[in-house]
Design an enzyme around this catalytic site. Structure first.
Site, short mmCIF file in Angstrom:
data_model
loop_
_atom_site.label_atom_id
_atom_site.label_comp_id
_atom_site.label_asym_id
_atom_site.label_seq_id
_atom_site.Cartn_x
_atom_site.Cartn_y
_atom_site.Cartn_z
N PRO A 115 0.41 -12.05 0.98
CG PRO A 115 1.11 -11.58 -1.19
CD PRO A 115 1.55 -12.27 0.06
CD GLU A 146 9.22 -17.49 -6.42
OE1 GLU A 146 8.03 -17.36 -6.76
OE2 GLU A 146 10.12 -16.68 -6.72
NE ARG A 203 -2.23 7.42 13.58
CZ ARG A 203 -3.54 7.42 13.77
NH1 ARG A 203 -4.22 6.30 13.82
NH2 ARG A 203 -4.19 8.56 13.92
CG ASP A 242 -12.11 7.15 18.51
OD1 ASP A 242 -11.46 6.09 18.46
OD2 ASP A 242 -12.81 7.48 19.48
#
Ligand code: 4GY
Length: 248
Positions: A88, A115, A153, A168
């Protein structure tokens, strides 16, 4: 394109590669994705990968030595790959980063658990820290799979049909226009007339306009840095004028 995922739960990775477009990409040899078990690089009878935090406190920290050896093994499989730690605390992943990753020839994902990872790994053996969003998961594996999916992709030969246009759609910086398919009436709701008109110029114009308006309504933050085209400025000022007329 090589993907190597370093994890203590390698069984989590395969199911994602066995379905849909990822499976296709594997079958066509466009991607080579594999998981290495960090535990295989740990020593001792119990092959321990975690330990108590220096300074005390709850939870466990991933030991540096097994991770360091696993990163070394991954770098032998994919010598030029970028080493990415999923956390994060990382730079937020977005479509531009997916495009950038798709232009590289490999990615090594380091998936933390507990942790977190010993800071000396983060500092010394990682090229970049990446976050898929502001929430905390139990490990980096799903984040790695999110990135593998979004990058795959974009690779040549993976999507069918009119590839670059399709790919796009978000890279244009706007949300997609609405999609409809048969039946023409569902639950009493029809389909916009223009889509039934067969007028392809009008259809494309409607799609560009509704893309812009729904981006403004749902995700105005995406428009903050945008350089609007003449047509887009016209669309927005026209909507403005219609709203002002309505209010009086
Ligand atoms: N969000 N984006 C994320 C995450 C789990 C404790 C470090 C995220 O990328 N990864 O939540 N990761 C934590 C769990 C160790 C990684």
């Amino acid at each position: 394109m090589k993907f190597v995922v370093l994890t203590i739960f390698p069984e989590m990775i395969n199911p994602f590669l066995e379905n849909g477009m990822l499976r296709l990409a594997v079958e066509r040899g466009i991607i080579d994705a594999r998981a290495l078990n960090i535990r295989d690089y740990a020593e001792g009878k119990h092959r321990v990968t975690d330990d108590k935090p220096y300074g005390g406190g709850c939870g466990m920290v991933m030991k540096p030595e097994p991770l360091s050896r696993a990163i070394g093994a991954a770098s032998e499989i994919a010598p030029t790959a970028r080493r990415i730690l999923l956390t994060p605390q990382g730079r937020p992943f977005d479509q531009a980063m997916a495009q950038d990753f798709a232009a590289s020839d490999g990615l090594i994902f380091i998936c933390g658990r507990y942790e977190g990872v010993d800071e000396r790994i983060c500092q010394g053996m990682v090229d970049e820290e990446v976050s898929i969003g502001d929430y905390v998961m139990t490990g980096g594996e799903l984040a790695a799979m999110v990135i593998v999916d979004a990058v795959t992709r974009l690779l040549p030969g993976v999507l069918g049909g009119d590839e670059s246009a399709e790919k796009d759609s978000f890279s244009g910086g706007l949300l997609e226009h609405a999609h409809y398919t048969r039946p023409s009436v569902f639950d009493g709701e029809g389909v916009p007339d223009v889509l039934m008109s067969g007028n392809h110029a009008e259809i494309e114009k409607w799609r560009r306009e509704t893309s812009l308006i729904r981006t403004f309504l749902k995700r105005p933050d995406l428009l903050e840095q945008r350089e609007f085209s003449r047509e887009e400025k016209h669309v927005l000022t026209e909507w403005c004028r219609r709203i002002e007329d309505l209010v009086g």
